[in-house]
Scaffold this active site. Structure first.
Site, PDB file in Angstrom:
ATOM      1  N   ASP A 164       0.818  -1.208   0.000  1.00 16.05           N
ATOM      2  CA  ASP A 164       0.000   0.000   0.000  1.00 16.05           C
ATOM      3  C   ASP A 164       0.855   1.263   0.000  1.00 16.05           C
ATOM      4  OD1 ASP A 164       0.887   0.114   2.699  1.00 16.05           O
ATOM      5  OD2 ASP A 164      -0.884  -0.962   3.392  1.00 16.05           O
ATOM      6  N   ASP A 329      -0.381   5.093 -20.017  1.00 14.85           N
ATOM      7  CA  ASP A 329      -0.503   3.718 -20.482  1.00 14.85           C
ATOM      8  C   ASP A 329      -1.053   3.669 -21.911  1.00 14.85           C
ATOM      9  OD1 ASP A 329      -0.522   0.814 -19.680  1.00 14.85           O
ATOM     10  OD2 ASP A 329      -2.651   1.036 -20.165  1.00 14.85           O
ATOM     11  N   GLU A 358       3.530   5.221 -23.252  1.00 10.98           N
ATOM     12  CA  GLU A 358       3.876   3.835 -23.562  1.00 10.98           C
ATOM     13  C   GLU A 358       3.397   3.508 -24.976  1.00 10.98           C
ATOM     14  OE1 GLU A 358       2.960  -0.698 -21.963  1.00 10.98           O
ATOM     15  OE2 GLU A 358       1.353   0.774 -22.153  1.00 10.98           O
TER      16      GLU A 358
END
Length: 616
Positions: A164, A329, A358
Protein backbone atom coordinates in the site's frame (compact mmCIF):
# COMPACT_ATOMS: atom_id res chain seq x y z
CA UNK A 1 -48.54 19.06 20.72
CA UNK A 2 -49.83 17.05 17.76
CA UNK A 3 -48.96 19.94 15.44
CA UNK A 4 -45.40 20.08 16.80
CA UNK A 5 -45.03 16.34 16.22
CA UNK A 6 -46.19 16.75 12.63
CA UNK A 7 -43.76 19.63 12.08
CA UNK A 8 -40.91 17.60 13.55
CA UNK A 9 -41.86 14.61 11.41
CA UNK A 10 -42.00 16.82 8.32
CA UNK A 11 -38.58 18.29 9.15
CA UNK A 12 -37.16 14.83 9.73
CA UNK A 13 -38.50 13.57 6.40
CA UNK A 14 -37.03 16.63 4.64
CA UNK A 15 -33.65 16.01 6.23
CA UNK A 16 -33.76 12.33 5.32
CA UNK A 17 -34.74 13.20 1.74
CA UNK A 18 -31.92 15.73 1.51
CA UNK A 19 -29.43 13.23 2.95
CA UNK A 20 -30.57 10.55 0.52
CA UNK A 21 -30.31 12.97 -2.38
CA UNK A 22 -26.86 14.10 -1.23
CA UNK A 23 -25.72 10.50 -1.18
CA UNK A 24 -26.99 10.00 -4.72
CA UNK A 25 -25.54 13.21 -6.12
CA UNK A 26 -22.07 12.99 -7.61
CA UNK A 27 -20.16 16.10 -8.71
CA UNK A 28 -16.88 15.70 -10.62
CA UNK A 29 -14.45 17.27 -10.24
CA UNK A 30 -15.52 17.86 -6.63
CA UNK A 31 -13.43 21.06 -6.43
CA UNK A 32 -11.13 23.07 -8.70
CA UNK A 33 -8.60 25.91 -8.61
CA UNK A 34 -8.77 29.59 -9.42
CA UNK A 35 -6.05 30.96 -11.67
CA UNK A 36 -5.66 28.09 -14.14
CA UNK A 37 -4.52 29.12 -17.61
CA UNK A 38 -7.63 27.57 -19.16
CA UNK A 39 -10.48 29.26 -17.30
CA UNK A 40 -13.22 26.91 -18.50
CA UNK A 41 -14.54 24.17 -16.22
CA UNK A 42 -16.97 21.37 -17.00
CA UNK A 43 -18.84 19.78 -14.09
CA UNK A 44 -20.36 16.32 -14.39
CA UNK A 45 -23.43 15.92 -12.15
CA UNK A 46 -24.98 12.50 -11.64
CA UNK A 47 -28.14 11.69 -9.70
CA UNK A 48 -31.64 10.33 -10.21
CA UNK A 49 -33.44 12.39 -12.86
CA UNK A 50 -31.34 15.50 -12.20
CA UNK A 51 -31.83 16.65 -15.78
CA UNK A 52 -35.29 17.77 -14.61
CA UNK A 53 -33.64 20.22 -12.22
CA UNK A 54 -32.40 23.70 -13.05
CA UNK A 55 -28.89 24.60 -11.84
CA UNK A 56 -28.25 28.11 -10.52
CA UNK A 57 -25.29 29.87 -8.96
CA UNK A 58 -24.60 33.39 -7.89
CA UNK A 59 -20.91 34.05 -7.40
CA UNK A 60 -18.83 36.99 -8.58
CA UNK A 61 -16.37 35.90 -11.25
CA UNK A 62 -18.10 32.56 -11.87
CA UNK A 63 -20.38 32.36 -14.88
CA UNK A 64 -22.62 29.45 -15.78
CA UNK A 65 -22.15 29.44 -19.55
CA UNK A 66 -24.03 26.35 -20.61
CA UNK A 67 -26.16 23.49 -19.29
CA UNK A 68 -25.92 20.30 -21.32
CA UNK A 69 -28.52 17.56 -21.04
CA UNK A 70 -27.92 14.13 -22.55
CA UNK A 71 -30.28 11.28 -23.31
CA UNK A 72 -29.72 9.75 -19.87
CA UNK A 73 -31.79 11.90 -17.46
CA UNK A 74 -29.43 11.10 -14.59
CA UNK A 75 -26.72 13.42 -15.91
CA UNK A 76 -26.15 17.13 -16.24
CA UNK A 77 -23.01 18.74 -17.61
CA UNK A 78 -22.35 22.35 -16.61
CA UNK A 79 -19.86 24.58 -18.38
CA UNK A 80 -18.47 27.34 -16.16
CA UNK A 81 -16.26 30.31 -16.99
CA UNK A 82 -13.79 31.12 -14.19
CA UNK A 83 -11.89 33.90 -15.93
CA UNK A 84 -12.49 36.40 -13.13
CA UNK A 85 -12.98 33.90 -10.29
CA UNK A 86 -11.21 34.18 -6.96
CA UNK A 87 -10.42 31.36 -4.52
CA UNK A 88 -13.34 30.62 -2.23
CA UNK A 89 -16.59 28.72 -1.91
CA UNK A 90 -19.93 29.25 -3.56
CA UNK A 91 -23.28 27.49 -3.61
CA UNK A 92 -24.57 25.57 -6.61
CA UNK A 93 -28.32 25.13 -6.37
CA UNK A 94 -30.43 22.57 -8.18
CA UNK A 95 -34.02 23.78 -8.41
CA UNK A 96 -37.38 22.41 -9.36
CA UNK A 97 -39.40 25.49 -10.15
CA UNK A 98 -38.90 27.88 -7.27
CA UNK A 99 -37.98 25.10 -4.85
CA UNK A 100 -34.33 24.38 -4.12
CA UNK A 101 -34.02 20.61 -4.10
CA UNK A 102 -30.31 20.55 -3.39
CA UNK A 103 -27.44 22.83 -2.50
CA UNK A 104 -23.87 21.87 -3.27
CA UNK A 105 -20.98 23.89 -1.86
CA UNK A 106 -18.32 24.15 -4.53
CA UNK A 107 -14.78 25.26 -3.73
CA UNK A 108 -12.24 27.03 -5.89
CA UNK A 109 -8.89 26.55 -4.19
CA UNK A 110 -5.79 28.70 -4.22
CA UNK A 111 -3.06 27.22 -6.41
CA UNK A 112 0.29 26.50 -4.81
CA UNK A 113 3.05 28.98 -5.56
CA UNK A 114 4.78 28.33 -8.90
CA UNK A 115 2.43 25.43 -9.62
CA UNK A 116 2.30 26.20 -13.33
CA UNK A 117 6.10 26.27 -13.65
CA UNK A 118 6.71 22.95 -11.87
CA UNK A 119 9.63 20.97 -13.25
CA UNK A 120 8.83 17.48 -14.47
CA UNK A 121 11.30 14.60 -14.51
CA UNK A 122 14.36 15.18 -16.72
CA UNK A 123 17.53 13.32 -17.80
CA UNK A 124 18.98 14.39 -14.44
CA UNK A 125 16.53 11.99 -12.77
CA UNK A 126 16.40 8.23 -12.37
CA UNK A 127 12.91 6.77 -11.98
CA UNK A 128 12.14 3.91 -9.58
CA UNK A 129 9.12 1.90 -10.73
CA UNK A 130 6.97 0.27 -8.06
CA UNK A 131 3.95 -2.04 -8.22
CA UNK A 132 2.36 -0.85 -4.97
CA UNK A 133 0.56 -4.08 -4.07
CA UNK A 134 3.90 -5.91 -4.17
CA UNK A 135 6.32 -3.45 -2.54
CA UNK A 136 5.51 -3.07 1.16
CA UNK A 137 2.49 -3.59 3.42
CA UNK A 138 2.59 -0.62 5.77
CA UNK A 139 -1.03 -0.68 6.94
CA UNK A 140 -2.58 -4.05 7.82
CA UNK A 141 -5.96 -2.42 8.41
CA UNK A 142 -6.60 -1.82 4.71
CA UNK A 143 -5.71 -5.35 3.59
CA UNK A 144 -9.42 -6.16 3.50
CA UNK A 145 -11.95 -3.39 2.94
CA UNK A 146 -15.71 -3.74 3.19
CA UNK A 147 -17.39 -3.12 -0.15
CA UNK A 148 -14.37 -4.14 -2.22
CA UNK A 149 -14.99 -7.35 -4.13
CA UNK A 150 -11.45 -8.75 -3.98
CA UNK A 151 -9.81 -9.26 -0.62
CA UNK A 152 -6.31 -10.21 0.57
CA UNK A 153 -4.90 -13.43 -0.89
CA UNK A 154 -1.11 -13.30 -0.72
CA UNK A 155 -0.51 -16.95 -1.70
CA UNK A 156 -2.22 -16.25 -5.05
CA UNK A 157 0.30 -14.85 -7.52
CA UNK A 158 -2.54 -12.92 -9.21
CA UNK A 159 -4.27 -11.89 -6.00
CA UNK A 160 -3.92 -8.88 -3.75
CA UNK A 161 -0.91 -9.11 -1.46
CA UNK A 162 -1.51 -6.05 0.72
CA UNK A 163 1.16 -3.58 -0.38
CA UNK A 164 0.00 0.00 0.00
CA UNK A 165 0.85 3.70 -0.03
CA UNK A 166 1.83 3.67 3.63
CA UNK A 167 4.38 0.97 2.84
CA UNK A 168 5.94 3.15 0.17
CA UNK A 169 6.03 6.17 2.49
CA UNK A 170 7.72 4.13 5.20
CA UNK A 171 10.49 3.18 2.77
CA UNK A 172 11.08 6.52 1.03
CA UNK A 173 14.41 6.83 2.83
CA UNK A 174 15.56 3.59 1.21
CA UNK A 175 14.54 4.89 -2.23
CA UNK A 176 16.32 8.20 -1.60
CA UNK A 177 19.45 6.58 -0.18
CA UNK A 178 19.66 4.23 -3.15
CA UNK A 179 19.90 7.37 -5.29
CA UNK A 180 16.53 7.48 -7.09
CA UNK A 181 15.07 10.93 -7.73
CA UNK A 182 11.68 10.07 -9.23
CA UNK A 183 9.06 7.50 -8.33
CA UNK A 184 6.67 5.94 -10.83
CA UNK A 185 3.97 4.03 -8.99
CA UNK A 186 1.70 1.71 -10.99
CA UNK A 187 -1.96 2.88 -10.89
CA UNK A 188 -3.45 3.44 -7.45
CA UNK A 189 -6.98 4.54 -8.42
CA UNK A 190 -9.91 2.39 -7.39
CA UNK A 191 -10.03 -0.98 -9.15
CA UNK A 192 -13.08 -2.67 -7.67
CA UNK A 193 -12.87 -5.59 -10.08
CA UNK A 194 -13.78 -9.16 -9.22
CA UNK A 195 -10.30 -10.54 -9.80
CA UNK A 196 -6.71 -9.55 -10.67
CA UNK A 197 -7.40 -6.03 -9.42
CA UNK A 198 -3.98 -5.61 -7.81
CA UNK A 199 -2.26 -4.24 -10.93
CA UNK A 200 -4.51 -1.17 -11.09
CA UNK A 201 -5.12 -0.96 -14.84
CA UNK A 202 -8.92 -1.33 -14.71
CA UNK A 203 -10.06 1.96 -13.19
CA UNK A 204 -13.49 2.02 -11.55
CA UNK A 205 -13.31 5.60 -10.20
CA UNK A 206 -11.09 8.29 -11.74
CA UNK A 207 -11.15 10.52 -8.67
CA UNK A 208 -10.62 8.01 -5.87
CA UNK A 209 -7.56 6.10 -4.66
CA UNK A 210 -8.33 2.44 -4.05
CA UNK A 211 -8.94 2.11 -0.28
CA UNK A 212 -6.84 -1.07 -0.20
CA UNK A 213 -3.90 1.17 -1.17
CA UNK A 214 -4.98 4.05 1.06
CA UNK A 215 -6.80 7.33 0.51
CA UNK A 216 -6.48 10.43 -1.62
CA UNK A 217 -4.92 12.18 1.36
CA UNK A 218 -2.34 9.42 1.76
CA UNK A 219 -1.43 9.70 -1.91
CA UNK A 220 -0.91 13.44 -1.47
CA UNK A 221 1.18 12.69 1.63
CA UNK A 222 3.31 10.31 -0.46
CA UNK A 223 3.90 13.09 -2.97
CA UNK A 224 4.76 15.61 -0.26
CA UNK A 225 7.11 13.34 1.66
CA UNK A 226 8.80 12.18 -1.53
CA UNK A 227 9.32 15.79 -2.58
CA UNK A 228 10.93 16.56 0.79
CA UNK A 229 13.50 13.87 -0.08
CA UNK A 230 14.13 15.23 -3.57
CA UNK A 231 11.92 12.63 -5.26
CA UNK A 232 9.29 13.52 -7.88
CA UNK A 233 6.07 11.50 -8.00
CA UNK A 234 5.08 10.19 -11.44
CA UNK A 235 1.45 9.08 -11.75
CA UNK A 236 0.48 6.13 -13.93
CA UNK A 237 -2.67 7.01 -15.91
CA UNK A 238 -4.98 5.11 -18.27
CA UNK A 239 -7.30 7.02 -20.60
CA UNK A 240 -7.88 4.28 -23.17
CA UNK A 241 -10.13 2.06 -21.09
CA UNK A 242 -11.82 1.57 -17.73
CA UNK A 243 -12.73 -1.46 -15.65
CA UNK A 244 -15.98 -3.26 -16.32
CA UNK A 245 -17.08 -2.42 -12.76
CA UNK A 246 -16.64 1.34 -13.20
CA UNK A 247 -19.69 3.16 -11.83
CA UNK A 248 -20.41 4.49 -15.34
CA UNK A 249 -21.13 0.97 -16.56
CA UNK A 250 -24.37 0.75 -14.57
CA UNK A 251 -25.63 4.02 -16.03
CA UNK A 252 -23.75 5.17 -19.12
CA UNK A 253 -24.19 8.89 -19.87
CA UNK A 254 -24.59 8.59 -23.65
CA UNK A 255 -25.00 5.97 -26.34
CA UNK A 256 -21.45 6.62 -27.55
CA UNK A 257 -19.55 6.83 -24.25
CA UNK A 258 -17.78 3.58 -25.19
CA UNK A 259 -16.40 2.31 -28.46
CA UNK A 260 -18.41 -0.61 -29.83
CA UNK A 261 -20.91 0.07 -27.07
CA UNK A 262 -23.11 -3.01 -26.81
CA UNK A 263 -21.11 -4.77 -29.54
CA UNK A 264 -17.81 -5.92 -28.02
CA UNK A 265 -14.88 -6.21 -30.42
CA UNK A 266 -11.25 -6.88 -29.58
CA UNK A 267 -8.50 -4.54 -30.74
CA UNK A 268 -6.24 -5.89 -33.49
CA UNK A 269 -3.22 -4.19 -31.85
CA UNK A 270 -2.09 -2.94 -35.28
CA UNK A 271 -0.51 0.27 -34.02
CA UNK A 272 1.40 0.51 -37.31
CA UNK A 273 -1.90 1.22 -39.08
CA UNK A 274 -1.93 4.74 -37.63
CA UNK A 275 1.20 5.63 -39.62
CA UNK A 276 0.89 3.20 -42.51
CA UNK A 277 0.08 5.12 -45.72
CA UNK A 278 -1.51 1.96 -47.14
CA UNK A 279 -3.55 0.96 -44.06
CA UNK A 280 -7.28 0.40 -44.35
CA UNK A 281 -9.71 2.51 -42.35
CA UNK A 282 -11.00 -0.78 -40.91
CA UNK A 283 -7.62 -1.65 -39.38
CA UNK A 284 -7.12 1.84 -37.99
CA UNK A 285 -10.53 1.87 -36.36
CA UNK A 286 -10.21 -1.61 -34.89
CA UNK A 287 -6.86 -0.72 -33.33
CA UNK A 288 -8.11 2.39 -31.52
CA UNK A 289 -11.73 1.39 -30.88
CA UNK A 290 -11.34 -2.30 -30.09
CA UNK A 291 -11.20 -3.46 -26.49
CA UNK A 292 -8.25 -5.23 -24.86
CA UNK A 293 -10.56 -7.68 -23.06
CA UNK A 294 -14.22 -7.67 -22.02
CA UNK A 295 -13.28 -6.52 -18.52
CA UNK A 296 -11.72 -3.33 -19.97
CA UNK A 297 -14.40 -1.27 -21.79
CA UNK A 298 -12.80 0.99 -24.39
CA UNK A 299 -13.57 4.71 -23.99
CA UNK A 300 -14.70 6.87 -26.92
CA UNK A 301 -12.65 10.03 -26.56
CA UNK A 302 -14.36 11.49 -29.65
CA UNK A 303 -17.27 12.19 -27.33
CA UNK A 304 -16.47 15.80 -26.36
CA UNK A 305 -18.00 15.53 -22.89
CA UNK A 306 -15.87 12.48 -22.08
CA UNK A 307 -12.78 14.07 -23.64
CA UNK A 308 -13.12 17.14 -21.43
CA UNK A 309 -13.76 14.93 -18.39
CA UNK A 310 -10.51 13.00 -18.96
CA UNK A 311 -8.43 16.12 -19.60
CA UNK A 312 -9.74 17.80 -16.47
CA UNK A 313 -9.15 14.68 -14.40
CA UNK A 314 -5.49 14.73 -15.45
CA UNK A 315 -5.09 18.41 -14.57
CA UNK A 316 -6.88 17.80 -11.26
CA UNK A 317 -4.41 15.11 -10.20
CA UNK A 318 -1.37 17.16 -11.24
CA UNK A 319 -2.57 20.09 -9.17
CA UNK A 320 -4.03 18.12 -6.25
CA UNK A 321 -1.17 15.66 -5.76
CA UNK A 322 1.64 18.04 -6.84
CA UNK A 323 2.82 15.56 -9.46
CA UNK A 324 6.26 15.62 -11.05
CA UNK A 325 5.24 13.65 -14.12
CA UNK A 326 2.81 11.27 -15.79
CA UNK A 327 3.30 7.88 -17.40
CA UNK A 328 0.49 7.32 -19.89
CA UNK A 329 -0.50 3.72 -20.48
CA UNK A 330 -1.16 2.38 -24.02
CA UNK A 331 -0.58 5.79 -25.58
CA UNK A 332 -1.43 4.89 -29.19
CA UNK A 333 -4.73 3.14 -28.41
CA UNK A 334 -7.04 6.08 -27.61
CA UNK A 335 -8.25 8.39 -30.36
CA UNK A 336 -5.09 10.06 -31.82
CA UNK A 337 -6.70 13.51 -32.16
CA UNK A 338 -7.77 13.35 -28.53
CA UNK A 339 -4.27 12.39 -27.36
CA UNK A 340 -2.88 15.36 -29.25
CA UNK A 341 -5.32 17.67 -27.50
CA UNK A 342 -4.78 16.00 -24.12
CA UNK A 343 -1.02 16.50 -24.21
CA UNK A 344 -1.41 20.01 -25.61
CA UNK A 345 -3.65 20.99 -22.69
CA UNK A 346 -1.34 19.43 -20.10
CA UNK A 347 1.79 21.06 -21.50
CA UNK A 348 0.02 24.40 -21.99
CA UNK A 349 -0.92 24.43 -18.31
CA UNK A 350 2.49 23.14 -17.15
CA UNK A 351 5.17 24.06 -19.74
CA UNK A 352 8.06 22.42 -17.82
CA UNK A 353 6.17 19.24 -17.01
CA UNK A 354 6.99 15.84 -18.48
CA UNK A 355 4.78 13.04 -19.73
CA UNK A 356 6.07 9.69 -20.99
CA UNK A 357 3.86 7.59 -23.23
CA UNK A 358 3.88 3.83 -23.56
CA UNK A 359 4.05 2.79 -27.22
CA UNK A 360 5.26 -0.81 -27.11
CA UNK A 361 6.88 -1.05 -30.51
CA UNK A 362 10.38 -2.17 -31.38
CA UNK A 363 10.42 0.10 -34.43
CA UNK A 364 12.02 3.48 -33.62
CA UNK A 365 10.05 5.11 -36.46
CA UNK A 366 6.77 4.15 -34.77
CA UNK A 367 7.98 5.52 -31.41
CA UNK A 368 9.29 8.74 -33.00
CA UNK A 369 5.93 9.47 -34.61
CA UNK A 370 4.39 10.34 -31.24
CA UNK A 371 7.05 12.70 -29.88
CA UNK A 372 6.57 16.45 -29.74
CA UNK A 373 8.38 18.25 -32.53
CA UNK A 374 8.29 15.36 -34.99
CA UNK A 375 7.26 16.41 -38.49
CA UNK A 376 5.04 13.57 -39.65
CA UNK A 377 4.26 12.95 -43.34
CA UNK A 378 0.55 12.55 -42.61
CA UNK A 379 0.46 15.90 -40.79
CA UNK A 380 -0.25 14.49 -37.33
CA UNK A 381 0.93 16.86 -34.59
CA UNK A 382 1.84 15.50 -31.18
CA UNK A 383 2.66 17.38 -27.99
CA UNK A 384 3.95 14.36 -26.06
CA UNK A 385 7.43 15.15 -24.62
CA UNK A 386 8.68 11.62 -23.89
CA UNK A 387 8.20 7.96 -24.78
CA UNK A 388 9.35 4.64 -23.37
CA UNK A 389 12.31 3.47 -25.46
CA UNK A 390 11.31 -0.13 -26.13
CA UNK A 391 13.68 -0.47 -29.13
CA UNK A 392 16.70 0.24 -26.91
CA UNK A 393 15.47 -2.18 -24.23
CA UNK A 394 15.07 -4.97 -26.77
CA UNK A 395 18.41 -4.25 -28.45
CA UNK A 396 20.21 -4.15 -25.10
CA UNK A 397 19.03 -7.60 -24.06
CA UNK A 398 19.82 -9.04 -27.49
CA UNK A 399 23.28 -7.46 -27.40
CA UNK A 400 24.05 -8.97 -24.01
CA UNK A 401 22.71 -12.44 -24.80
CA UNK A 402 24.12 -12.73 -28.30
CA UNK A 403 27.63 -13.83 -29.18
CA UNK A 404 30.09 -11.56 -30.99
CA UNK A 405 30.95 -13.88 -33.87
CA UNK A 406 28.92 -12.26 -36.67
CA UNK A 407 29.15 -9.04 -38.63
CA UNK A 408 25.97 -7.71 -36.98
CA UNK A 409 25.70 -9.67 -33.72
CA UNK A 410 26.34 -8.88 -30.06
CA UNK A 411 26.81 -5.22 -29.17
CA UNK A 412 25.98 -4.24 -32.73
CA UNK A 413 22.28 -4.80 -32.01
CA UNK A 414 22.46 -1.89 -29.59
CA UNK A 415 24.80 0.23 -31.69
CA UNK A 416 22.51 -0.06 -34.71
CA UNK A 417 19.36 0.92 -32.84
CA UNK A 418 20.99 3.92 -31.15
CA UNK A 419 22.14 5.04 -34.61
CA UNK A 420 18.46 5.57 -35.55
CA UNK A 421 18.16 8.48 -33.09
CA UNK A 422 17.98 10.81 -36.10
CA UNK A 423 14.31 9.76 -36.31
CA UNK A 424 13.46 11.41 -32.99
CA UNK A 425 12.71 15.05 -32.34
CA UNK A 426 14.35 14.76 -28.91
CA UNK A 427 16.03 11.42 -28.13
CA UNK A 428 17.53 12.85 -24.93
CA UNK A 429 14.04 12.92 -23.40
CA UNK A 430 13.21 9.25 -24.02
CA UNK A 431 12.89 6.94 -21.01
CA UNK A 432 15.36 4.04 -21.14
CA UNK A 433 14.99 0.93 -19.01
CA UNK A 434 16.29 -2.64 -18.61
CA UNK A 435 12.80 -4.02 -17.85
CA UNK A 436 9.41 -3.06 -16.42
CA UNK A 437 6.29 -4.54 -14.82
CA UNK A 438 5.06 -6.10 -18.10
CA UNK A 439 8.12 -8.11 -19.11
CA UNK A 440 10.51 -10.67 -17.68
CA UNK A 441 12.95 -9.30 -15.14
CA UNK A 442 16.24 -8.22 -16.71
CA UNK A 443 18.11 -10.77 -14.56
CA UNK A 444 15.80 -13.44 -16.00
CA UNK A 445 16.21 -12.14 -19.55
CA UNK A 446 19.98 -12.38 -19.11
CA UNK A 447 19.81 -15.98 -17.86
CA UNK A 448 20.57 -15.01 -14.27
CA UNK A 449 23.96 -13.60 -15.11
CA UNK A 450 24.77 -10.89 -12.55
CA UNK A 451 27.73 -9.58 -14.55
CA UNK A 452 25.58 -9.04 -17.64
CA UNK A 453 22.96 -7.37 -15.45
CA UNK A 454 25.59 -4.93 -14.22
CA UNK A 455 26.54 -4.18 -17.82
CA UNK A 456 22.87 -3.54 -18.61
CA UNK A 457 22.47 -1.11 -15.70
CA UNK A 458 25.75 0.63 -16.49
CA UNK A 459 24.49 1.29 -20.00
CA UNK A 460 21.03 2.46 -18.93
CA UNK A 461 22.51 4.86 -16.38
CA UNK A 462 25.10 6.41 -18.71
CA UNK A 463 23.47 6.53 -22.14
CA UNK A 464 21.25 9.36 -23.38
CA UNK A 465 17.75 9.63 -21.94
CA UNK A 466 15.98 9.25 -18.60
CA UNK A 467 16.66 5.94 -16.82
CA UNK A 468 13.92 3.89 -15.18
CA UNK A 469 14.64 0.91 -12.91
CA UNK A 470 12.00 -1.58 -11.73
CA UNK A 471 11.88 -2.32 -8.01
CA UNK A 472 14.00 -5.34 -7.10
CA UNK A 473 16.39 -5.04 -10.04
CA UNK A 474 18.93 -3.78 -7.52
CA UNK A 475 18.78 -7.15 -5.70
CA UNK A 476 18.56 -9.38 -8.78
CA UNK A 477 14.88 -10.22 -8.44
CA UNK A 478 13.80 -12.68 -11.12
CA UNK A 479 10.86 -14.74 -12.33
CA UNK A 480 11.20 -18.50 -12.75
CA UNK A 481 8.08 -18.71 -14.93
CA UNK A 482 8.79 -16.51 -17.93
CA UNK A 483 6.02 -14.21 -19.04
CA UNK A 484 3.93 -14.67 -15.88
CA UNK A 485 3.00 -11.19 -14.66
CA UNK A 486 2.02 -12.41 -11.20
CA UNK A 487 5.53 -13.82 -10.74
CA UNK A 488 7.30 -10.90 -12.44
CA UNK A 489 5.63 -8.62 -9.87
CA UNK A 490 6.90 -10.63 -6.91
CA UNK A 491 6.77 -9.14 -3.42
CA UNK A 492 9.82 -7.07 -2.47
CA UNK A 493 11.54 -8.95 0.38
CA UNK A 494 11.21 -7.10 3.66
CA UNK A 495 7.98 -5.37 2.74
CA UNK A 496 6.01 -7.74 4.97
CA UNK A 497 6.70 -8.26 8.67
CA UNK A 498 6.83 -12.04 8.22
CA UNK A 499 9.52 -11.90 5.50
CA UNK A 500 12.70 -13.72 6.45
CA UNK A 501 14.73 -11.68 3.97
CA UNK A 502 14.77 -7.90 4.14
CA UNK A 503 16.20 -6.04 1.17
CA UNK A 504 15.68 -2.70 2.91
CA UNK A 505 18.24 -3.65 5.55
CA UNK A 506 20.20 -6.29 3.62
CA UNK A 507 19.24 -9.06 6.05
CA UNK A 508 19.21 -12.45 4.36
CA UNK A 509 20.41 -11.26 0.97
CA UNK A 510 23.06 -13.36 -0.76
CA UNK A 511 26.53 -11.94 -1.32
CA UNK A 512 25.74 -11.57 -5.02
CA UNK A 513 22.55 -9.63 -4.24
CA UNK A 514 24.36 -7.35 -1.81
CA UNK A 515 27.05 -6.64 -4.38
CA UNK A 516 24.43 -5.77 -6.97
CA UNK A 517 22.62 -3.49 -4.54
CA UNK A 518 25.82 -1.65 -3.66
CA UNK A 519 26.82 -1.40 -7.33
CA UNK A 520 23.45 0.17 -8.17
CA UNK A 521 23.56 2.51 -5.18
CA UNK A 522 27.07 3.70 -5.99
CA UNK A 523 26.21 4.38 -9.63
CA UNK A 524 22.89 6.10 -8.87
CA UNK A 525 24.31 8.45 -6.26
CA UNK A 526 27.23 9.35 -8.52
CA UNK A 527 24.83 10.04 -11.38
CA UNK A 528 22.86 12.59 -9.33
CA UNK A 529 25.61 15.15 -9.82
CA UNK A 530 27.01 13.92 -13.14
CA UNK A 531 25.93 16.75 -15.44
CA UNK A 532 27.97 15.22 -18.22
CA UNK A 533 25.49 12.32 -18.25
CA UNK A 534 22.43 14.56 -17.89
CA UNK A 535 23.34 16.92 -20.72
CA UNK A 536 26.52 15.76 -22.42
CA UNK A 537 26.97 14.96 -26.08
CA UNK A 538 27.19 11.23 -26.82
CA UNK A 539 29.77 9.81 -29.23
CA UNK A 540 29.96 6.04 -29.66
CA UNK A 541 32.41 3.85 -31.52
CA UNK A 542 31.40 0.73 -33.43
CA UNK A 543 31.77 -2.26 -31.08
CA UNK A 544 34.70 -4.54 -31.70
CA UNK A 545 35.51 -7.96 -30.26
CA UNK A 546 32.89 -7.75 -27.51
CA UNK A 547 33.77 -4.23 -26.35
CA UNK A 548 31.49 -1.20 -26.75
CA UNK A 549 32.92 2.26 -26.05
CA UNK A 550 31.19 5.64 -25.94
CA UNK A 551 31.89 9.09 -24.56
CA UNK A 552 29.76 11.75 -22.89
CA UNK A 553 31.14 15.30 -23.17
CA UNK A 554 29.97 18.58 -21.67
CA UNK A 555 32.34 21.57 -21.86
CA UNK A 556 35.43 20.49 -19.89
CA UNK A 557 33.77 17.37 -18.44
CA UNK A 558 34.36 14.02 -20.13
CA UNK A 559 33.23 10.49 -19.43
CA UNK A 560 34.44 7.34 -21.16
CA UNK A 561 32.19 4.29 -20.82
CA UNK A 562 33.69 0.91 -21.72
CA UNK A 563 31.44 -2.16 -21.68
CA UNK A 564 33.43 -5.39 -21.93
CA UNK A 565 31.38 -8.53 -22.52
CA UNK A 566 34.36 -10.86 -22.79
CA UNK A 567 34.81 -13.66 -20.27
CA UNK A 568 38.48 -12.72 -20.00
CA UNK A 569 40.35 -9.43 -19.45
CA UNK A 570 40.76 -7.52 -22.70
CA UNK A 571 43.61 -5.27 -23.89
CA UNK A 572 41.88 -2.22 -25.38
CA UNK A 573 43.88 -0.18 -27.87
CA UNK A 574 43.34 3.54 -27.27
CA UNK A 575 44.65 5.12 -30.47
CA UNK A 576 41.29 5.32 -32.25
CA UNK A 577 39.78 7.24 -29.33
CA UNK A 578 42.30 10.10 -29.68
CA UNK A 579 39.68 12.66 -30.87
CA UNK A 580 37.94 12.35 -27.50
CA UNK A 581 40.94 11.59 -25.30
CA UNK A 582 43.17 14.29 -26.81
CA UNK A 583 45.95 14.78 -24.25
CA UNK A 584 44.06 13.28 -21.31
CA UNK A 585 46.05 10.63 -19.50
CA UNK A 586 44.40 10.08 -16.12
CA UNK A 587 41.00 8.60 -15.39
CA UNK A 588 39.12 7.14 -12.45
CA UNK A 589 36.49 4.41 -12.51
CA UNK A 590 33.30 5.69 -10.91
CA UNK A 591 32.38 2.33 -9.38
CA UNK A 592 35.67 1.00 -8.01
CA UNK A 593 37.69 4.19 -7.64
CA UNK A 594 40.58 2.55 -9.48
CA UNK A 595 42.72 4.84 -11.67
CA UNK A 596 43.64 4.06 -15.28
CA UNK A 597 46.50 5.58 -17.27
CA UNK A 598 45.19 6.51 -20.72
CA UNK A 599 48.54 7.82 -21.88
CA UNK A 600 49.69 4.35 -22.86
CA UNK A 601 48.81 2.44 -26.06
CA UNK A 602 46.50 -0.04 -24.29
CA UNK A 603 44.62 -0.53 -21.04
CA UNK A 604 43.58 -3.85 -19.56
CA UNK A 605 39.83 -4.16 -19.11
CA UNK A 606 38.38 -6.32 -16.35
CA UNK A 607 36.47 -9.31 -17.69
CA UNK A 608 32.71 -9.04 -18.22
CA UNK A 609 32.41 -5.68 -16.51
CA UNK A 610 31.81 -1.99 -17.17
CA UNK A 611 34.34 0.78 -16.74
CA UNK A 612 32.87 4.24 -16.26
CA UNK A 613 35.87 6.51 -16.43
CA UNK A 614 35.85 10.15 -15.43
CA UNK A 615 38.58 11.76 -17.51
CA UNK A 616 40.92 14.33 -16.01
Amino acid sequence: MQRKKLLLLSLLLTLLYSAAFAQQLRVEPAFWWAGMKDTSLQLLLHGDNISNLTPELNQAGVELKDVIKVKNPNYLFLNLDLQHAKPGKFTLQLKQGNKTVHRYTYELRQRAANSASRQGFTPADVIYLITPDRFANGNLKNDNVKGMTEQLNRPDKSGRHGGDITGIIQNLDYIRDMGFTALWVNPVLENNQNRTSYHGYSTTDYYKVDPRFGSNKEYVALSQQAKERGIKLVMDMILNHIGSEHWWMNDLPTEDWLNFQGDFKTTNHRREALQDPYASAYDRKLHTDGWFVESMPDLNQRNKLLATYLIQNTLWWIEYADLGGIRMDTYSYPDPAFMSEWTRRVMEEYPNFNVVGEEWSLNPAIIAYWQRGKQNPNGYTSYLPSLMDFPIQDALTKALRDDESGWDTGWLHLYNVLATDFLYANPQNLVVFPDNHDMDRIYTQLNKDADLTKLALAYILTTRGIPQVYYGTEILMHNEEKGDHGIIRTDFPGGWASDKTNAFTGKGLSEEQLQMQQFTKKLLNWRKNAEVVHKGKLTHYAPYEGVYVYFRELEDKKLMVILNKNEQPYALELQKFAPQLQSIKQSTDVVTGKTYNLGQPKISLPSKAPLILELR
